[in-house]
Each structure stands twice: as structure tokens, then as C-alpha cells.
Scaffold this motif. Structure first.
Motif, PDB file in Angstrom:
ATOM      1  N   HIS A 197       0.820  -1.219   0.000  1.00  0.00           N
ATOM      2  CA  HIS A 197       0.000   0.000   0.000  1.00  0.00           C
ATOM      3  C   HIS A 197       0.850   1.264   0.000  1.00  0.00           C
ATOM      4  CE1 HIS A 197      -4.223  -1.000   0.238  1.00  0.00           C
ATOM      5  NE2 HIS A 197      -3.959  -1.954   1.073  1.00  0.00           N
ATOM      6  N   ALA A 198       2.006   1.235   0.671  1.00  0.00           N
ATOM      7  CA  ALA A 198       2.839   2.424   0.824  1.00  0.00           C
ATOM      8  C   ALA A 198       3.547   2.811  -0.469  1.00  0.00           C
ATOM      9  CB  ALA A 198       3.872   2.199   1.931  1.00  0.00           C
ATOM     10  N   ASP A 199       3.700   1.869  -1.387  1.00  0.00           N
ATOM     11  CA  ASP A 199       4.432   2.136  -2.623  1.00  0.00           C
ATOM     12  C   ASP A 199       3.707   3.170  -3.460  1.00  0.00           C
ATOM     13  OD1 ASP A 199       6.701   1.165  -4.395  1.00  0.00           O
ATOM     14  OD2 ASP A 199       4.982   0.974  -5.755  1.00  0.00           O
ATOM     15  N   ARG A 200       4.481   4.154  -3.911  1.00  0.00           N
ATOM     16  CA  ARG A 200       3.972   5.201  -4.798  1.00  0.00           C
ATOM     17  C   ARG A 200       5.169   5.769  -5.554  1.00  0.00           C
ATOM     18  NH1 ARG A 200       4.190   6.780   0.456  1.00  0.00           N
ATOM     19  NH2 ARG A 200       5.184   8.758   0.873  1.00  0.00           N
ATOM     20  N   PRO A 201       4.931   6.557  -6.592  1.00  0.00           N
ATOM     21  CA  PRO A 201       6.065   7.039  -7.405  1.00  0.00           C
ATOM     22  C   PRO A 201       7.157   7.743  -6.607  1.00  0.00           C
ATOM     23  CG  PRO A 201       4.017   7.456  -8.553  1.00  0.00           C
ATOM     24  CD  PRO A 201       3.643   6.948  -7.184  1.00  0.00           C
ATOM     25  N   ASP A 202       6.787   8.545  -5.617  1.00  0.00           N
ATOM     26  CA  ASP A 202       7.802   9.253  -4.839  1.00  0.00           C
ATOM     27  C   ASP A 202       8.321   8.432  -3.655  1.00  0.00           C
ATOM     28  OD1 ASP A 202       5.350   9.450  -3.472  1.00  0.00           O
ATOM     29  OD2 ASP A 202       5.968  11.309  -2.475  1.00  0.00           O
ATOM     30  N   ALA A 203       7.808   7.238  -3.486  1.00  0.00           N
ATOM     31  CA  ALA A 203       8.239   6.346  -2.400  1.00  0.00           C
ATOM     32  C   ALA A 203       8.254   4.913  -2.942  1.00  0.00           C
ATOM     33  CB  ALA A 203       7.293   6.467  -1.206  1.00  0.00           C
ATOM     34  N   PRO A 204       9.329   4.543  -3.616  1.00  0.00           N
ATOM     35  CA  PRO A 204       9.386   3.237  -4.294  1.00  0.00           C
ATOM     36  C   PRO A 204       9.699   2.062  -3.361  1.00  0.00           C
ATOM     37  CG  PRO A 204      11.425   4.422  -4.637  1.00  0.00           C
ATOM     38  CD  PRO A 204      10.520   5.347  -3.860  1.00  0.00           C
ATOM     39  N   TYR A 205       8.787   1.790  -2.458  1.00  0.00           N
ATOM     40  CA  TYR A 205       8.995   0.710  -1.490  1.00  0.00           C
ATOM     41  C   TYR A 205       9.188  -0.640  -2.172  1.00  0.00           C
ATOM     42  CZ  TYR A 205       7.889   3.526   2.599  1.00  0.00           C
ATOM     43  OH  TYR A 205       7.931   4.458   3.589  1.00  0.00           O
ATOM     44  N   ILE A 206       8.393  -0.934  -3.165  1.00  0.00           N
ATOM     45  CA  ILE A 206       8.438  -2.252  -3.795  1.00  0.00           C
ATOM     46  C   ILE A 206       9.798  -2.502  -4.441  1.00  0.00           C
ATOM     47  CG2 ILE A 206       7.462  -3.685  -5.627  1.00  0.00           C
ATOM     48  CD1 ILE A 206       4.711  -2.419  -4.945  1.00  0.00           C
ATOM     49  N   ALA A 207      10.286  -1.553  -5.211  1.00  0.00           N
ATOM     50  CA  ALA A 207      11.583  -1.740  -5.877  1.00  0.00           C
ATOM     51  C   ALA A 207      12.717  -1.838  -4.855  1.00  0.00           C
ATOM     52  CB  ALA A 207      11.840  -0.592  -6.848  1.00  0.00           C
ATOM     53  N   ALA A 208      12.698  -0.982  -3.842  1.00  0.00           N
ATOM     54  CA  ALA A 208      13.763  -0.998  -2.833  1.00  0.00           C
ATOM     55  C   ALA A 208      13.734  -2.295  -2.032  1.00  0.00           C
ATOM     56  CB  ALA A 208      13.620   0.204  -1.905  1.00  0.00           C
ATOM     57  N   TYR A 209      12.551  -2.749  -1.667  1.00  0.00           N
ATOM     58  CA  TYR A 209      12.431  -3.987  -0.894  1.00  0.00           C
ATOM     59  C   TYR A 209      12.795  -5.196  -1.766  1.00  0.00           C
ATOM     60  CZ  TYR A 209      10.399  -7.378   2.371  1.00  0.00           C
ATOM     61  OH  TYR A 209      10.197  -8.419   3.244  1.00  0.00           O
ATOM     62  N   GLY A 210      12.383  -5.174  -3.024  1.00  0.00           N
ATOM     63  CA  GLY A 210      12.741  -6.262  -3.937  1.00  0.00           C
ATOM     64  C   GLY A 210      14.248  -6.402  -4.063  1.00  0.00           C
ATOM     65  N   SER A 211      14.947  -5.283  -4.186  1.00  0.00           N
ATOM     66  CA  SER A 211      16.410  -5.322  -4.265  1.00  0.00           C
ATOM     67  C   SER A 211      17.024  -5.852  -2.975  1.00  0.00           C
ATOM     68  CB  SER A 211      16.963  -3.924  -4.550  1.00  0.00           C
ATOM     69  OG  SER A 211      16.578  -3.505  -5.820  1.00  0.00           O
ATOM     70  N   ALA A 212      16.492  -5.424  -1.841  1.00  0.00           N
ATOM     71  CA  ALA A 212      17.034  -5.850  -0.550  1.00  0.00           C
ATOM     72  C   ALA A 212      16.755  -7.324  -0.277  1.00  0.00           C
ATOM     73  CB  ALA A 212      16.447  -4.990   0.568  1.00  0.00           C
ATOM     74  N   VAL A 213      15.573  -7.772  -0.607  1.00  0.00           N
ATOM     75  CA  VAL A 213      15.195  -9.172  -0.369  1.00  0.00           C
ATOM     76  C   VAL A 213      16.048 -10.114  -1.203  1.00  0.00           C
ATOM     77  CG1 VAL A 213      13.314 -10.833  -0.766  1.00  0.00           C
ATOM     78  CG2 VAL A 213      12.874  -8.713   0.460  1.00  0.00           C
ATOM     79  N   TYR A 214      16.470  -9.654  -2.368  1.00  0.00           N
ATOM     80  CA  TYR A 214      17.293 -10.489  -3.232  1.00  0.00           C
ATOM     81  C   TYR A 214      18.514 -11.021  -2.487  1.00  0.00           C
ATOM     82  CZ  TYR A 214      20.692 -11.879  -6.645  1.00  0.00           C
ATOM     83  OH  TYR A 214      21.648 -12.575  -7.318  1.00  0.00           O
ATOM     84  N   GLY A 215      19.045 -10.268  -1.552  1.00  0.00           N
ATOM     85  CA  GLY A 215      20.234 -10.678  -0.821  1.00  0.00           C
ATOM     86  C   GLY A 215      19.999 -11.687   0.274  1.00  0.00           C
ATOM     87  N   LEU A 216      18.759 -12.045   0.540  1.00  0.00           N
ATOM     88  CA  LEU A 216      18.448 -13.023   1.585  1.00  0.00           C
ATOM     89  C   LEU A 216      18.649 -14.443   1.076  1.00  0.00           C
ATOM     90  CD1 LEU A 216      15.146 -11.498   3.006  1.00  0.00           C
ATOM     91  CD2 LEU A 216      17.433 -11.348   4.011  1.00  0.00           C
ATOM     92  N   PRO A 217      18.764 -15.403   1.993  1.00  0.00           N
ATOM     93  CA  PRO A 217      18.824 -16.808   1.558  1.00  0.00           C
ATOM     94  C   PRO A 217      17.565 -17.176   0.772  1.00  0.00           C
ATOM     95  CG  PRO A 217      19.401 -16.596   3.879  1.00  0.00           C
ATOM     96  CD  PRO A 217      18.906 -15.256   3.437  1.00  0.00           C
ATOM     97  N   SER A 218      17.726 -18.052  -0.209  1.00  0.00           N
ATOM     98  CA  SER A 218      16.617 -18.377  -1.110  1.00  0.00           C
ATOM     99  C   SER A 218      15.403 -18.936  -0.372  1.00  0.00           C
ATOM    100  CB  SER A 218      17.064 -19.348  -2.194  1.00  0.00           C
ATOM    101  OG  SER A 218      17.534 -20.548  -1.627  1.00  0.00           O
ATOM    102  N   ARG A 219      15.607 -19.657   0.704  1.00  0.00           N
ATOM    103  CA  ARG A 219      14.488 -20.188   1.487  1.00  0.00           C
ATOM    104  C   ARG A 219      13.623 -19.055   2.031  1.00  0.00           C
ATOM    105  NH1 ARG A 219      14.357 -20.586   6.848  1.00  0.00           N
ATOM    106  NH2 ARG A 219      16.599 -20.352   7.010  1.00  0.00           N
TER     107      ARG A 219
END
Length: 174
Positions: free
Chosen positions: A106-128
Motif C-alpha cells: 500500500h505504501a508504494d507510490r512514485p515518490d516512495a518506491p517501497y516495492i523496488a527498494a524492498y525487492g532489491s534488498a530481499v534479493y540478498g536473503l537466503p533463497s528459502r
């Protein structure tokens, strides 16, 4: 970073048993953390969430605090810290993990790209752990596709873009 004693007090106060005085103190501490904490406090806030322990209104305030800190401290940095805190939510706070992810969508919006930032950060987690997060998001999408289908798809796209580019890795040690 806020005084470690405040975070410890919050942790002890998670089960308030309907005590309004404790809820007021909990809220006061969260307000102070909102104003003074750096993004590195987000994993500590995640640690306080447990499905069977924390008072629902207190947990809602705690989740709002995470987003307030993110807006104040920067979304990219905050989402990296959120990615460090989320693995601790499974399985002991899976209900709160779903609510947290719904709020993130819900928080994601053009001036607050939560989804893209979180997607990039989550990529670094273990695959499980990435699978658990993606499964939680897919469940959100399945239950309410009219609200979440596009946003969940954007998250999975952001995650795949991070994988394809080698995206930023999140250090999982503290």
C-alpha cells in the motif's frame, strides 16, 4: 540509535494484557523512536512482533513506526534493514509478516518506491527466506487480486531484476 533501554522496555511490554497504562507507555516509546531512531532499529522492531504475544493495537503502531522511520531515514536504506528483520517473523509472527507486506504494498507510490527498494534488498536473503516472502505476497494477491495483483507482480519483477543484475547483496550477519 535510540537508547537500547527503550528498545528493551518495548520488547518486555509486548504482552500488555489490556493494560491501558502500558499501552500509553508503549506508544510514547514508539513516538520517541519515530523521531530519533535511525533505520538500523527496524530489525529490532521486527523482533518484537509475535502472533501470540503482542497486543494487536500495539503491533499496528509498531508497524506504522517502521514506515515512519522509512520515510524519514530513506526508503532504500530502510528496506535493507527491513529485509534483515523479516526472516525473524517466520514462523512465529507470520500473521504480522502478512500485514507488514500488505502495508508495504500500500505504501508504494512514485515518490516512495517501497516495492523496488524492498525487492532489491530481499534479493540478498537466503533463497528459502525469499520463497517465504514471495509465498506470503502471492497469498495476499490470491486473496485480494483486485487490490494487490499489480503490486505483487511489480515486486516479483523487481526481485527478478535484482537477480539478473546481481543486485545489492544484504549482509545477513549483525
Amino acid at each position: 540509535m535510540p537508547d537500547r533501554k527503550l528498545l528493551d522496555e518495548l520488547y518486555r511490554m509486548r504482552d500488555m494484557n489490556g493494560n491501558d497504562d502500558d499501552l500509553a507507555r508503549f506508544t510514547d516509546i514508539l513516538s520517541e523512536i519515530c523521531e530519533t531512531a535511525a533505520a538500523d532499529v527496524i530489525p529490532d522492531l521486527c523482533r518484537m512482533l509475535e502472533d501470540d504475544v503482542i497486543e494487536p493495537s500495539a503491533a499496528g503502531d509498531l508497524l506504522e513506526t517502521i514506515f515512519y522511520i522509512s520515510e524519514r531515514c530513506g526508503i532504500d536504506e530502510s528496506m535493507r534493514y527491513l529485509a534483515l528483520g523479516v526472516p525473524g517473523l517466520f514462523p512465529r509472527a507470520e500473521g504480522w509478516a502478512v500485514r507488514l507486506h500488505r502495508m508495504l504494498l500500500h505504501a508504494d507510490r512514485p515518490d516512495a518506491p517501497y516495492i523496488a527498494a524492498y525487492g532489491s534488498a530481499v534479493y540478498g536473503l537466503p533463497s528459502r527466506m525469499v520463497r517465504r516472502i514471495v509465498n506470503a505476497l502471492l497469498e495476499i494477491k490470491r486473496v485480494q487480486p483486485e487490490l494487490y495483483a499489480d503490486r505483487v507482480d511489480r515486486f516479483t519483477d523487481a526481485l527478478m531484476r535484482g537477480e539478473a543484475s546481481g543486485g545489492p547483496r544484504v549482509c545477513t550477519r549483525r
